[in-house]
Design a protein around this motif. Structure first.
Motif, mmCIF file in Angstrom:
data_model
loop_
_atom_site.group_PDB
_atom_site.id
_atom_site.type_symbol
_atom_site.label_atom_id
_atom_site.label_comp_id
_atom_site.label_asym_id
_atom_site.label_seq_id
_atom_site.Cartn_x
_atom_site.Cartn_y
_atom_site.Cartn_z
ATOM 1 N N LYS A 1 1.366 -0.866 0.122
ATOM 2 C CA LYS A 1 -0.009 -0.361 -0.529
ATOM 3 C C LYS A 1 0.744 1.206 0.277
ATOM 4 O O LYS A 1 2.184 1.087 0.381
ATOM 5 C CB LYS A 1 -1.000 -0.213 1.273
ATOM 6 C CG LYS A 1 -2.186 -1.107 1.055
ATOM 7 C CD LYS A 1 -2.446 -1.419 2.449
ATOM 8 C CE LYS A 1 -1.689 -1.731 3.165
ATOM 9 N NZ LYS A 1 -2.307 -2.558 5.121
ATOM 10 N N HIS B 1 -6.356 4.866 -9.894
ATOM 11 C CA HIS B 1 -6.126 3.561 -9.680
ATOM 12 C C HIS B 1 -6.561 3.034 -11.294
ATOM 13 O O HIS B 1 -5.858 1.827 -11.189
ATOM 14 C CB HIS B 1 -6.599 3.390 -8.716
ATOM 15 C CG HIS B 1 -6.440 2.001 -8.077
ATOM 16 N ND1 HIS B 1 -5.605 1.161 -8.312
ATOM 17 C CD2 HIS B 1 -7.113 0.821 -7.647
ATOM 18 C CE1 HIS B 1 -5.044 0.217 -7.307
ATOM 19 N NE2 HIS B 1 -6.755 -0.391 -7.463
ATOM 20 N N VAL C 1 -3.886 3.764 -0.752
ATOM 21 C CA VAL C 1 -4.416 2.475 -1.740
ATOM 22 C C VAL C 1 -3.642 2.070 -1.833
ATOM 23 O O VAL C 1 -2.387 1.429 -1.552
ATOM 24 C CB VAL C 1 -4.389 3.978 -3.309
ATOM 25 C CG1 VAL C 1 -5.536 5.340 -2.344
ATOM 26 C CG2 VAL C 1 -2.956 3.731 -3.218
ATOM 27 N N GLU D 1 -9.530 12.191 -3.692
ATOM 28 C CA GLU D 1 -10.374 10.314 -3.335
ATOM 29 C C GLU D 1 -10.986 10.487 -4.633
ATOM 30 O O GLU D 1 -10.753 9.653 -5.338
ATOM 31 C CB GLU D 1 -11.129 11.059 -3.129
ATOM 32 C CG GLU D 1 -11.241 10.911 -1.040
ATOM 33 C CD GLU D 1 -12.555 11.718 -0.189
ATOM 34 O OE1 GLU D 1 -12.401 10.387 1.147
ATOM 35 O OE2 GLU D 1 -13.481 11.846 -0.737
ATOM 36 N N SER E 1 -14.391 3.639 -2.434
ATOM 37 C CA SER E 1 -12.779 3.011 -2.185
ATOM 38 C C SER E 1 -11.496 3.705 -1.600
ATOM 39 O O SER E 1 -10.582 3.322 -1.266
ATOM 40 C CB SER E 1 -12.950 1.791 -3.100
ATOM 41 O OG SER E 1 -13.840 0.835 -2.820
ATOM 42 N N PHE E 2 -12.120 5.216 -1.969
ATOM 43 C CA PHE E 2 -11.298 5.957 -1.663
ATOM 44 C C PHE E 2 -11.556 6.847 -0.575
ATOM 45 O O PHE E 2 -10.853 7.946 -0.854
ATOM 46 C CB PHE E 2 -10.757 6.277 -2.932
ATOM 47 C CG PHE E 2 -9.733 5.662 -3.946
ATOM 48 C CD1 PHE E 2 -8.931 5.006 -3.761
ATOM 49 C CD2 PHE E 2 -10.877 4.550 -4.744
ATOM 50 C CE1 PHE E 2 -7.751 4.048 -4.933
ATOM 51 C CE2 PHE E 2 -10.763 3.436 -5.644
ATOM 52 C CZ PHE E 2 -8.711 3.334 -6.056
ATOM 53 N N LEU F 1 -7.243 10.142 -6.591
ATOM 54 C CA LEU F 1 -7.303 9.046 -6.524
ATOM 55 C C LEU F 1 -7.769 7.832 -7.185
ATOM 56 O O LEU F 1 -7.222 6.715 -7.881
ATOM 57 C CB LEU F 1 -6.557 8.697 -5.513
ATOM 58 C CG LEU F 1 -5.692 9.290 -4.827
ATOM 59 C CD1 LEU F 1 -5.340 9.034 -3.009
ATOM 60 C CD2 LEU F 1 -4.193 9.131 -5.136
#
Length: 385
Positions: free
Chosen positions: A216, A299, A237, A292, A367-368, A295
């Motif tokens: 991570k 990702h 992340v 947020e 998820s972020f 990212l």
């Protein structure tokens, strides 16, 4: 949809960074990302290369401070110098950093009578993992510019260079960010590529079990209060097992658009440095909302690129095995090794164009999610994040 995110407001950005003819780093990456989100971008290049240096062979040259100044003068003479934001990235010399500072300060001076009308995002590209990419005299020049920047985006190594604080845990991270706020007056700080002991507030929360089994990376940021105290937050992340070039440029450019969008939603575009009132908690800051979204977009694009890279690597390995089985690959071939390196480096070019949808509509935002950071907490456990 009633609950849809508002669009990025009309934004004119001056981007000063490197440029490559092929691939996606520097302004080549930044211009596409910002334009994909609706920004108008004018780009001044600090280097002009055929491709990025990870290929281990390239052509081109670095720009001089005089060339950058000349281009800026041309924009000004043509009345094309009305910018809402400046994004500055890699500069190959201290003199060029100084020239960028002159441009930034000129733009900043025009906004004194209209707070919030100009915002400078400074990415102080100097090095990573303990190794500097630029001459040491660049560091004090960047320090001299910090008081004029609104948001800085150093990685952990660069944050140490700027703050003179060795970062080894959350307490020293807080010390570094506090110094950047209080000594240099930087309103917003966002530090990337962090590996520190994890906390009970590890994120993303919905992927906790998956993250526990993977490497991570964290970003830790803060928007200062009115008395320059930090409001720390953290987003963690998954780290992908591929070396990508241009991710810093991707992050910085997406932050430009998303932060302006978040600041507009919070009604801060007419406030100095778009700074939130003191009562706004760390997880609710516009800087957090922007990070947020950025990212989540990154990702998705990087995961797709990693899958493409792994498929390419598999094909190359299978081809080499076939050659060896046929007796053609027994000898060591420097040329074949070079070809393999070039093919893999190309495969690792971020597939940003193919993933434009993820830039515009970040997937899996839940998820972020950021969490507030308690740097004095005693419940930390060892491990990389």
């Amino acid at each position: 949809m009633a609950d849809a995110e508002p669009e990025v407001p009309e934004t004119h950005v001056l981007a000063i960074a490197s440029h490559v003819t092929s691939g996606y780093v520097g302004n080549t990456m930044a211009t596409f990302c910002m334009q994909a989100l609706g920004c108008e971008v004018s780009a001044i290049h600090t280097v002009n290369y055929s491709n990025h240096v990870a290929y281990k062979q390239f052509k081109g040259r670095k720009s001089t401070p005089e060339e950058v100044a000349d281009l800026w003068t041309g924009l000004r003479n043509a009345r094309l110098d009305n910018f809402d934001m400046l994004l500055s990235g890699y500069c190959p010399s201290a003199a060029l950093v100084e020239q960028v500072g002159l441009i930034a300060r000129e733009l900043k001076s025009r906004s004194h009578s209209k707070p919030g009308s100009f915002f400078w995002v400074l990415d102080p590209v100097m090095g990573d993992n303990g190794r500097m990419y630029v001459a040491e005299e660049t560091v004090p020049v960047y320090k001299s510019l910090l008081k004029d920047a609104d948001l800085i985006l150093p990685n952990q190594f660069e944050a140490e260079l700027l703050s003179d604080v060795k970062i080894h845990d959350l307490a020293s991270m807080k010390q570094a960010i506090t110094r950047l706020h209080q000594t240099y007056g930087v309103p917003h700080v966002l530090i990337t590529s962090i590996r520190l002991p994890a906390t009970a507030a590890n994120t993303p929360t919905q992927a906790e079990e998956v993250l526990a089994a993977t490497a991570k990376l964290s970003i830790i940021g803060s928007t200062a209060t009115s008395d320059m105290k930090p409001r720390l937050f953290r987003i963690t992340v998954p780290a992908l097992a591929v070396f990508f070039s241009g991710t810093g440029d991707m992050f910085a450019s997406l932050m430009v658009a998303r932060l302006r969008q978040a600041a507009q939603s919070a009604h801060l575009l007419d406030k100095p440095s778009w700074r939130s009132p003191d009562e706004v908690a760390a997880p609710d800051l516009p800087l957090v909302r922007a990070a947020e979204m950025v990212l989540a977009s990154m990702h998705a694009a990087l995961k797709d690129t990693a899958e493409h890279y792994e498929a390419t690597a598999k094909k190359l390995t299978e081809k080499r095995q076939v050659e060896r089985n046929s007796g053609k690959g027994d000898e060591v071939s420097e040329e074949k090794d070079t070809q393999r390196h070039l093919a893999l480096t190309r495969a690792a070019e971020v597939r940003v164009v193919r993933n434009m949808k993820a830039l515009v509509s970040p997937p899996n935002l839940d998820s972020f999610k950021a969490q507030a950071v308690d740097a004095e907490a005693n419940g930390d456990r060892d491990g990389d994040v």
